[in-house]
Design an enzyme around this catalytic site. Sequence first.
Site, mmCIF file in Angstrom:
data_model
loop_
_atom_site.group_PDB
_atom_site.id
_atom_site.type_symbol
_atom_site.label_atom_id
_atom_site.label_comp_id
_atom_site.label_asym_id
_atom_site.label_seq_id
_atom_site.Cartn_x
_atom_site.Cartn_y
_atom_site.Cartn_z
ATOM 1 N N ASP A 42 24.505 55.558 10.986
ATOM 2 C CA ASP A 42 25.608 56.477 10.720
ATOM 3 C C ASP A 42 26.025 57.078 12.057
ATOM 4 O O ASP A 42 25.203 57.204 12.972
ATOM 5 C CB ASP A 42 25.202 57.590 9.741
ATOM 6 C CG ASP A 42 26.409 58.197 9.022
ATOM 7 O OD1 ASP A 42 26.636 57.866 7.842
ATOM 8 O OD2 ASP A 42 27.122 58.993 9.656
ATOM 9 N N SER A 43 27.289 57.472 12.156
ATOM 10 C CA SER A 43 27.757 58.067 13.411
ATOM 11 C C SER A 43 27.597 59.584 13.419
ATOM 12 O O SER A 43 27.849 60.226 14.434
ATOM 13 C CB SER A 43 29.223 57.695 13.655
ATOM 14 O OG SER A 43 29.997 58.087 12.543
ATOM 15 N N ARG A 101 22.487 53.194 -5.870
ATOM 16 C CA ARG A 101 21.256 53.362 -5.089
ATOM 17 C C ARG A 101 20.051 52.872 -5.900
ATOM 18 O O ARG A 101 19.141 52.232 -5.373
ATOM 19 C CB ARG A 101 21.086 54.834 -4.695
ATOM 20 C CG ARG A 101 22.074 55.274 -3.621
ATOM 21 C CD ARG A 101 21.753 56.670 -3.110
ATOM 22 N NE ARG A 101 22.198 57.708 -4.019
ATOM 23 C CZ ARG A 101 23.333 58.407 -3.879
ATOM 24 N NH1 ARG A 101 24.142 58.168 -2.870
ATOM 25 N NH2 ARG A 101 23.643 59.338 -4.750
ATOM 26 N N ASP A 126 28.835 50.988 2.915
ATOM 27 C CA ASP A 126 29.478 52.048 2.121
ATOM 28 C C ASP A 126 30.327 52.922 3.038
ATOM 29 O O ASP A 126 30.007 54.088 3.274
ATOM 30 C CB ASP A 126 28.401 52.866 1.394
ATOM 31 C CG ASP A 126 29.010 53.913 0.468
ATOM 32 O OD1 ASP A 126 30.188 53.759 0.071
ATOM 33 O OD2 ASP A 126 28.317 54.893 0.141
ATOM 34 N N PHE A 174 26.562 53.083 7.261
ATOM 35 C CA PHE A 174 27.207 54.313 6.773
ATOM 36 C C PHE A 174 26.242 55.026 5.820
ATOM 37 O O PHE A 174 26.548 55.296 4.665
ATOM 38 C CB PHE A 174 28.537 54.012 6.060
ATOM 39 C CG PHE A 174 29.467 53.116 6.832
ATOM 40 C CD1 PHE A 174 30.267 53.643 7.836
ATOM 41 C CD2 PHE A 174 29.533 51.751 6.582
ATOM 42 C CE1 PHE A 174 31.134 52.826 8.564
ATOM 43 C CE2 PHE A 174 30.386 50.926 7.305
ATOM 44 C CZ PHE A 174 31.199 51.457 8.296
ATOM 45 N N CYS A 211 35.814 53.182 -1.246
ATOM 46 C CA CYS A 211 36.101 54.385 -2.023
ATOM 47 C C CYS A 211 37.550 54.823 -1.792
ATOM 48 O O CYS A 211 37.901 55.973 -2.014
ATOM 49 C CB CYS A 211 35.118 55.501 -1.691
ATOM 50 S SG CYS A 211 35.178 55.999 0.032
HETATM 51 N N1 SAH Z 1 26.124 55.714 1.402
HETATM 52 C C1 SAH Z 1 26.112 57.134 1.579
HETATM 53 C C2 SAH Z 1 27.490 57.729 1.662
HETATM 54 C C3 SAH Z 1 28.341 57.170 2.806
HETATM 55 S S1 SAH Z 1 29.707 58.169 3.225
HETATM 56 C C4 SAH Z 1 25.275 57.776 0.457
HETATM 57 O O1 SAH Z 1 24.850 57.062 -0.464
HETATM 58 O O2 SAH Z 1 25.070 58.988 0.488
HETATM 59 C C5 SAH Z 1 30.274 57.431 4.693
HETATM 60 C C6 SAH Z 1 29.459 57.724 5.947
HETATM 61 O O3 SAH Z 1 30.017 56.952 7.007
HETATM 62 C C7 SAH Z 1 29.461 59.158 6.432
HETATM 63 O O4 SAH Z 1 28.151 59.618 6.508
HETATM 64 C C8 SAH Z 1 30.082 59.104 7.856
HETATM 65 O O5 SAH Z 1 29.414 59.955 8.771
HETATM 66 C C9 SAH Z 1 29.858 57.667 8.227
HETATM 67 N N2 SAH Z 1 30.800 57.048 9.180
HETATM 68 C C10 SAH Z 1 32.140 57.113 9.186
HETATM 69 N N3 SAH Z 1 32.652 56.304 10.131
HETATM 70 C C11 SAH Z 1 31.601 55.701 10.738
HETATM 71 C C12 SAH Z 1 31.469 54.735 11.771
HETATM 72 N N4 SAH Z 1 32.536 54.200 12.377
HETATM 73 N N5 SAH Z 1 30.228 54.325 12.138
HETATM 74 C C13 SAH Z 1 29.148 54.858 11.531
HETATM 75 N N6 SAH Z 1 29.206 55.749 10.526
HETATM 76 C C14 SAH Z 1 30.413 56.170 10.136
#
Ligand code: SAH
Length: 395
Positions: A249-250, A211, A300, A227, A340
């Site tokens: 994000d979803s 970040r 991510d 995400f 990850c």
């Molecule tokens: N980059 C973030 C962590 C991401 S974790 C940080 O730095 O804190 C992954 C995220 O993807 C989660 O918040 C989850 O809600 C979201 N997610 C999972 N599948 C998804 C999809 N198909 N579309 C949108 N978001 C999604």
Amino acid sequence: MAKLILQSGRERSVLRRHPWLFAGAIAHLSGRAKAGDTVDILADDGRALGRAAFSPESQIRARLWTFDPEETIDDAFFKRKVAQAVERRQALPELVGQQGLRLLHAESDGLPGVIADQYGDTVVLQLTSAGAEKWRSAIVGALQKATGCARIFERSDSEVRRLEGLEPVTGWLLGEAPKTPLVIDENGVRLGVDIAGGHKTGFYLDQRENRLLLRTLAAGKSVLNCFCYTGGFSLQALAGGASEVLSIDSSEPALVQAEANLALNPDLPAERAQWLETDVFQALRDFRKEGRLFDIVVLDPPKFAPSAAHAERAARAYKDVNLFGFRMLKPGGLLMTYSCSGGVGLEMFQKIIADAAHDAGREARIVRRLAGSADHPVALNFPEGEYLKGLLVQA
Ligand code: SAH
């Protein structure tokens, strides 16, 4: 103490200090042991190799606490291990003073099944193995002593506990819920952390350094953060002077927290931030139709492959999302992309990104290889600990 005797030749991984013993490596158990009990590990010639936690329900039948057959596993053992892990972090200047910090990174800190994250004066503990479960109170005491924390909350509700025959457990182990919401400062950005309801222990501390890297790249750039969870990357991009940041994000609660996080940072230009609650795959398809392009795209995604067995299906998902990501990039733009999934190794990940670039018709090059933050170390005797990998790709 019961003894776990290995099949002939299966002592080799233990001699190389790998902490896991799979069911197939074990010849027999001599004596009686329950889940989580400490057992002596013996080669088939009777040579003592170390001591492990027995886990009768798991394919990983034993996890070594120590490779010293004389070392006693007791409260003092956990005090030593926890104190050493905390000291190692204090010896790394970039980690000193971080309010959000992983204190215990399981096998890589010599404590299989034990994760502990600190958020200010609160520590969140996650126990994922029968052995860790057995020593809960010793670990809590050790954490309190090593950190002086006021509160310890347990978030042992991860799916992997089922493989050990363990039920989910959550609740306060020390102190009680604070009166005000928990907020940490991460490199100048304030972030609320929902330790009881958020993902993992509440926050993705492993991406802290990445970040910060985005912050250094963002000045004057349009950023698409896919995400985004609670907006960690988005807020650092704004702090770095991004011209606009669109975050997707979803998860509704994640986005509610993300907007609350933005409000916690009144110095940041909120008018440049936009949040979208939807499926990333769908959103990127729609953007393509609209011809929207960005200078920087962050991807991510969640763990598409929980284990190597899921790698093939996961590879398709990574390929798709990265293909869409490349298509969103302006010429010369940067793709910051992560996996990850433990089941997807660095080599495989790089190949997936290369395929995605090719299918998107983009010529691109890796300008940086990325990994988890320094408080998520990878023990050299435990390469499985390297789950987070990323590439910074210039199109
Ligand atoms: N980059 C973030 C962590 C991401 S974790 C940080 O730095 O804190 C992954 C995220 O993807 C989660 O918040 C989850 O809600 C979201 N997610 C999972 N599948 C998804 C999809 N198909 N579309 C949108 N978001 C999604």
